[in-house]
Design an enzyme around this catalytic site. Structure first.
Site, mmCIF file in Angstrom:
data_model
loop_
_atom_site.group_PDB
_atom_site.id
_atom_site.type_symbol
_atom_site.label_atom_id
_atom_site.label_comp_id
_atom_site.label_asym_id
_atom_site.label_seq_id
_atom_site.Cartn_x
_atom_site.Cartn_y
_atom_site.Cartn_z
ATOM 1 N N GLU A 211 0.855 -1.195 0.000
ATOM 2 C CA GLU A 211 0.000 0.000 0.000
ATOM 3 C C GLU A 211 0.886 1.238 0.000
ATOM 4 O OE1 GLU A 211 -3.307 1.053 -0.109
ATOM 5 O OE2 GLU A 211 -2.351 3.002 0.066
ATOM 6 N N ALA A 327 -22.179 0.983 -6.048
ATOM 7 C CA ALA A 327 -23.366 0.588 -6.800
ATOM 8 C C ALA A 327 -24.606 1.362 -6.352
ATOM 9 C CB ALA A 327 -23.585 -0.913 -6.638
ATOM 10 N N HIS A 451 -34.215 -6.904 21.955
ATOM 11 C CA HIS A 451 -33.141 -7.556 22.702
ATOM 12 C C HIS A 451 -33.270 -9.064 22.581
ATOM 13 C CE1 HIS A 451 -30.205 -8.313 25.841
ATOM 14 N NE2 HIS A 451 -31.057 -9.187 26.360
HETATM 15 P P1 FAD Z 1 -20.787 -0.531 -14.324
HETATM 16 O O1 FAD Z 1 -21.313 -1.468 -13.330
HETATM 17 O O2 FAD Z 1 -19.350 -0.597 -14.671
HETATM 18 O O3 FAD Z 1 -21.659 -0.762 -15.640
HETATM 19 C C1 FAD Z 1 -21.418 -0.095 -16.824
HETATM 20 C C2 FAD Z 1 -21.963 -0.935 -17.968
HETATM 21 O O4 FAD Z 1 -21.948 -0.140 -19.138
HETATM 22 C C3 FAD Z 1 -21.124 -2.163 -18.269
HETATM 23 O O5 FAD Z 1 -21.959 -3.274 -18.492
HETATM 24 C C4 FAD Z 1 -20.377 -1.776 -19.526
HETATM 25 O O6 FAD Z 1 -20.038 -2.892 -20.347
HETATM 26 C C5 FAD Z 1 -21.407 -0.905 -20.214
HETATM 27 N N1 FAD Z 1 -20.859 0.041 -21.173
HETATM 28 C C6 FAD Z 1 -19.799 0.876 -21.040
HETATM 29 N N2 FAD Z 1 -19.652 1.645 -22.134
HETATM 30 C C7 FAD Z 1 -20.645 1.279 -22.977
HETATM 31 C C8 FAD Z 1 -21.016 1.704 -24.273
HETATM 32 N N3 FAD Z 1 -20.372 2.670 -24.913
HETATM 33 N N4 FAD Z 1 -22.069 1.103 -24.876
HETATM 34 C C9 FAD Z 1 -22.755 0.111 -24.228
HETATM 35 N N5 FAD Z 1 -22.455 -0.315 -23.007
HETATM 36 C C10 FAD Z 1 -21.411 0.266 -22.381
HETATM 37 N N6 FAD Z 1 -19.875 -1.377 -5.038
HETATM 38 C C11 FAD Z 1 -20.713 -1.495 -4.005
HETATM 39 O O7 FAD Z 1 -21.539 -0.594 -3.781
HETATM 40 N N7 FAD Z 1 -20.694 -2.589 -3.176
HETATM 41 C C12 FAD Z 1 -19.815 -3.593 -3.370
HETATM 42 O O8 FAD Z 1 -19.817 -4.571 -2.611
HETATM 43 C C13 FAD Z 1 -18.901 -3.502 -4.449
HETATM 44 N N8 FAD Z 1 -18.015 -4.479 -4.672
HETATM 45 C C14 FAD Z 1 -17.164 -4.375 -5.743
HETATM 46 C C15 FAD Z 1 -16.232 -5.392 -5.947
HETATM 47 C C16 FAD Z 1 -15.364 -5.315 -7.020
HETATM 48 C C17 FAD Z 1 -14.350 -6.419 -7.230
HETATM 49 C C18 FAD Z 1 -15.442 -4.222 -7.919
HETATM 50 C C19 FAD Z 1 -14.531 -4.135 -9.108
HETATM 51 C C20 FAD Z 1 -16.347 -3.201 -7.714
HETATM 52 C C21 FAD Z 1 -17.218 -3.268 -6.622
HETATM 53 N N9 FAD Z 1 -18.138 -2.257 -6.356
HETATM 54 C C22 FAD Z 1 -18.974 -2.358 -5.285
HETATM 55 C C23 FAD Z 1 -18.250 -1.079 -7.217
HETATM 56 C C24 FAD Z 1 -19.442 -1.250 -8.178
HETATM 57 O O9 FAD Z 1 -19.237 -2.414 -8.943
HETATM 58 C C25 FAD Z 1 -19.564 -0.031 -9.072
HETATM 59 O O10 FAD Z 1 -19.672 1.124 -8.290
HETATM 60 C C26 FAD Z 1 -20.802 -0.146 -9.955
HETATM 61 O O11 FAD Z 1 -20.761 -1.312 -10.743
HETATM 62 C C27 FAD Z 1 -20.921 1.078 -10.855
HETATM 63 O O12 FAD Z 1 -22.088 0.971 -11.619
HETATM 64 P P2 FAD Z 1 -22.205 1.659 -13.055
HETATM 65 O O13 FAD Z 1 -23.532 1.257 -13.586
HETATM 66 O O14 FAD Z 1 -21.865 3.078 -12.964
HETATM 67 O O15 FAD Z 1 -21.058 0.980 -13.932
HETATM 68 P P1 NAD Z 2 -9.553 1.950 -3.462
HETATM 69 O O1 NAD Z 2 -9.469 3.366 -3.819
HETATM 70 O O2 NAD Z 2 -10.506 1.492 -2.430
HETATM 71 O O3 NAD Z 2 -8.131 1.418 -2.985
HETATM 72 C C1 NAD Z 2 -6.976 1.545 -3.762
HETATM 73 C C2 NAD Z 2 -5.792 1.529 -2.826
HETATM 74 O O4 NAD Z 2 -4.623 1.450 -3.612
HETATM 75 C C3 NAD Z 2 -5.680 2.807 -1.993
HETATM 76 O O5 NAD Z 2 -5.462 2.477 -0.653
HETATM 77 C C4 NAD Z 2 -4.490 3.528 -2.607
HETATM 78 O O6 NAD Z 2 -3.778 4.302 -1.684
HETATM 79 C C5 NAD Z 2 -3.673 2.364 -3.106
HETATM 80 N N1 NAD Z 2 -2.768 2.691 -4.199
HETATM 81 C C6 NAD Z 2 -2.987 3.517 -5.249
HETATM 82 N N2 NAD Z 2 -1.913 3.531 -6.069
HETATM 83 C C7 NAD Z 2 -1.000 2.689 -5.524
HETATM 84 C C8 NAD Z 2 0.298 2.275 -5.905
HETATM 85 N N3 NAD Z 2 0.863 2.717 -7.014
HETATM 86 N N4 NAD Z 2 0.965 1.400 -5.112
HETATM 87 C C9 NAD Z 2 0.375 0.927 -3.981
HETATM 88 N N5 NAD Z 2 -0.853 1.298 -3.574
HETATM 89 C C10 NAD Z 2 -1.537 2.151 -4.340
HETATM 90 O O7 NAD Z 2 -9.794 1.193 -4.854
HETATM 91 P P2 NAD Z 2 -10.065 -0.336 -5.160
HETATM 92 O O8 NAD Z 2 -9.875 -1.158 -3.956
HETATM 93 O O9 NAD Z 2 -9.310 -0.643 -6.397
HETATM 94 O O10 NAD Z 2 -11.601 -0.304 -5.499
HETATM 95 C C11 NAD Z 2 -12.091 0.465 -6.621
HETATM 96 C C12 NAD Z 2 -13.461 0.989 -6.363
HETATM 97 O O11 NAD Z 2 -14.399 -0.058 -6.272
HETATM 98 C C13 NAD Z 2 -13.510 1.777 -5.085
HETATM 99 O O12 NAD Z 2 -13.892 3.084 -5.376
HETATM 100 C C14 NAD Z 2 -14.539 1.120 -4.243
HETATM 101 O O13 NAD Z 2 -15.443 2.038 -3.711
HETATM 102 C C15 NAD Z 2 -15.259 0.169 -5.178
HETATM 103 N N6 NAD Z 2 -15.452 -1.080 -4.434
HETATM 104 C C16 NAD Z 2 -16.370 -1.072 -3.427
HETATM 105 C C17 NAD Z 2 -16.550 -2.202 -2.667
HETATM 106 C C18 NAD Z 2 -17.545 -2.174 -1.557
HETATM 107 O O14 NAD Z 2 -18.381 -1.278 -1.530
HETATM 108 N N7 NAD Z 2 -17.506 -3.120 -0.622
HETATM 109 C C19 NAD Z 2 -15.795 -3.342 -2.897
HETATM 110 C C20 NAD Z 2 -14.855 -3.295 -3.909
HETATM 111 C C21 NAD Z 2 -14.703 -2.161 -4.677
#
Ligand code: FAD
Ligand code: NAD
Length: 475
Positions: A211, A327, A451
């Site tokens: 990190e 999301a 509770h």
């Molecule tokens: P996306 O979900 O990325 O959807 C965008 C869609 O648009 C995709 O299907 C893409 O293919 C499509 N698209 C893009 N450009 C075009 C185009 N030009 N034409 C047609 N289609 C297109 N968030 C949470 O709140 N809780 C969680 O537990 C959580 N866990 C996560 C775990 C991981 C590993 C990751 C990577 C993310 C997680 N997130 C979580 C974040 C969450 O997934 C995103 O915030 C959310 O999906 C964003 O929604 P969105 O609709 O903006 O974009």
């Molecule tokens: P994040 O921003 O949560 O964490 C990225 C981490 O990488 C930070 O701590 C940052 O300081 C570190 N970092 C950045 N550049 C670095 C480098 N060069 N070397 C070492 N460390 C570095 O991003 P993420 O974990 O990739 O998640 C992406 C997004 O997806 C987030 O915005 C998060 O909100 C969303 N997400 C949400 C959930 C959830 O709601 N439970 C779960 C997964 C992802």
């Protein structure tokens, strides 16, 4: 003839698909264009969240937490288990089935509400026209009165750390491993790093996290981040703070990561390296040069507080615009926009967006941390209640962590709530509702909590704000 709609949504993730459904509920003619391709080449609605984010990660977190409990907690309940074995293929099949069920559900919802699903790439042209390129390369143009851009985000890549999808991978790859890496490196100890690190650690990987920042989980309340760090260490996550990665190189079946810390240059050798350093807005091929929509220097589409872009009747929501990449934030923006388009009321309260990290213990918060409230110059009162004093948490064999409430000293308004402990992500909903209604700590104090429940921790934390907790010592 061009197809005409009231609303076209580009992107079928949690920003886009709820917008499409709400617009249809509002009596509008709606199409939702989405280009997601799964690893098998198939299309599914649901975007990152359902296909490669929230849902598959939670499926694996749940499975591996059960494994961990079976190995480390069942004995305390007097349950002897021997030969607890992992069938990773079955675990991954379950994950894939959940994803398939949930993404298929969106098509069913579209059908029920009358949204027209369109598979392919959408490109906004001038004059609210959307050119759709199908997966077979065919092109057609759709016209709409309003267009909602919801194209989401994609993982950030690091220079000198070349992604190959096998040894140097992103979060999507790391959700679909078919074997447990012996040594797993993760760059970034953020939300993804901690969730996926927990999954693979519980399955047996030696996990090292690099990190860049010196402080662990800086966005969380200081007390929460300190408590979390202790538990992740106990789980066996080796989290190295202040680690600046210079480069990573694949050498045969291993990856060498060169990084520097205050102690100088070091090399980490792992079998697989996950890069989880954040995500960037995804707009590739989305905007024709004369579409008129503007982006900021980081690529986010510029919008006002109601998600209006620079072009009248073109809106943008979700990860592709400013704000937390969550999301539920995208969903609320999509619903707001669909309601505004229909001439109804729509608003997102950006001050009250909950965050949850689905680890064990789970971490959840809403509003200001103690540090933020103090930095804002506000005089505050803080109440904290440990789950160790909760009968329900004890019965669950989950006494770790606490609930903490930050309230204003003058008018008692709740400014922030921070929970680390069992079901924190569920418990935070009460705090979100309270803050949505500008509740005071006293409002929570006077609300009856059943509770024995975990929610009593919030009740007691509210009482502790005025040093009137019953079930723990007031400090
Ligand atoms: P996306 O979900 O990325 O959807 C965008 C869609 O648009 C995709 O299907 C893409 O293919 C499509 N698209 C893009 N450009 C075009 C185009 N030009 N034409 C047609 N289609 C297109 N968030 C949470 O709140 N809780 C969680 O537990 C959580 N866990 C996560 C775990 C991981 C590993 C990751 C990577 C993310 C997680 N997130 C979580 C974040 C969450 O997934 C995103 O915030 C959310 O999906 C964003 O929604 P969105 O609709 O903006 O974009
Ligand atoms: P994040 O921003 O949560 O964490 C990225 C981490 O990488 C930070 O701590 C940052 O300081 C570190 N970092 C950045 N550049 C670095 C480098 N060069 N070397 C070492 N460390 C570095 O991003 P993420 O974990 O990739 O998640 C992406 C997004 O997806 C987030 O915005 C998060 O909100 C969303 N997400 C949400 C959930 C959830 O709601 N439970 C779960 C997964 C992802």
């Amino acid at each position: 003839m061009n197809e005409q709609y009231d609303v076209i949504v580009i992107g079928g993730g949690p920003g886009g698909y709820p917008a499409a459904i709400r617009a249809a509920q509002n009596g509008l003619k709606v199409a939702c264009v989405d280009e997601w391709r799964n690893r098998d080449g198939g299309h599914a609605f649901g975007g990152t969240c359902l296909n490669a984010g929230c849902i598959p990660s939670k499926a694996l977190l749940e499975s591996t937490e059960l494994l961990h409990r079976a190995r480390h907690e069942f004995a305390a309940h007097g349950i002897g288990v021997s030969g607890v074995a992992v069938d990773l293929a079955a675990m991954q099949k379950r994950r894939a089935t959940i994803v398939k069920t949930m993404t298929g559900g969106i098509l069913a919802l579209f059908k029920a509400s009358g949204v027209v699903p369109v598979e392919g790439h959408g490109r906004l042209l001038a004059g609210n026209q959307v050119e759709v390129t199908g997966f077979d390369g065919s092109k057609r143009t759709l016209l709409a009165k309003d267009v909602i851009l919801a194209s989401g985000s994609t993982p950030l890549r690091l220079p000198n750390v070349p992604h190959d999808g096998r040894r140097i991978v992103d979060s999507w790859d790391a959700l679909e491993f078919d074997s447990v890496p012996k040594r797993l490196g993760i760059i970034g100890a953020g939300v993804i790093g901690l969730e996926l690190g927990s999954v693979w650690r519980r399955l047996g990987s030696e996990v090292t996290m690099l990190e860049a920042l010196d402080r662990f989980l800086p966005m969380a309340d200081g007390a929460v981040s300190k408590e979390a760090q202790r538990h992740f260490k106990k789980l066996g996550l080796d989290i190295q703070l202040g680690a600046k990665v210079a480069r990573a190189t694949v050498a045969g079946d291993r990856v060498e990561v060169v990084y520097t810390t205050a102690a100088g240059e070091r090399t980490l050798e792992v079998d697989v390296l996950v890069v989880a350093v954040g995500r960037r807005p995804f707009t590739e091929g989305l905007l024709a040069p004369d579409a008129g929509v503007t982006q900021d220097e980081r690529g986010f589409i510029r919008v006002d507080e109601h998600c209006r872009t620079a072009v009248p009747r073109v809106w943008a929501v979700g990860d592709v615009v400013r704000g937390p990449m969550l999301a539920h934030k995208g969903k609320e923006e999509g619903i707001m926009v669909a309601d505004l388009i229909a001439g109804r009321y729509g608003e997102v309260n950006y001050r009250v967006i909950p965050s949850v990290i689905y680890t064990a213990p789970e971490i959840a918060w809403v509003g200001q941390t103690e540090e933020q409230a103090k930095a804002g110059g506000r005089s505050i009162k803080v109440g904290q209640f440990p789950f160790a004093a909760s009968g329900r948490a004890r019965a669950m064999e989950s006494p770790a962590g606490f609930a903490k409430i930050v309230a204003a000293a003058d008018d008692d308004e709740i400014l922030g709530v921070h929970i680390i402990g069992p079901m924190a992500g569920e418990l935070i909903a009460e705090a979100v509702l309270a803050m949505e209604y500008s509740a005071s700590a006293e409002d929570l104090q006077r609300t009856i909590h059943a509770h024995p429940t975990l929610s009593e921790a919030l009740h007691e934390a509210a009482l502790a704000v005025d040093k009137r907790a019953i079930d723990s010592i007031n400090r």
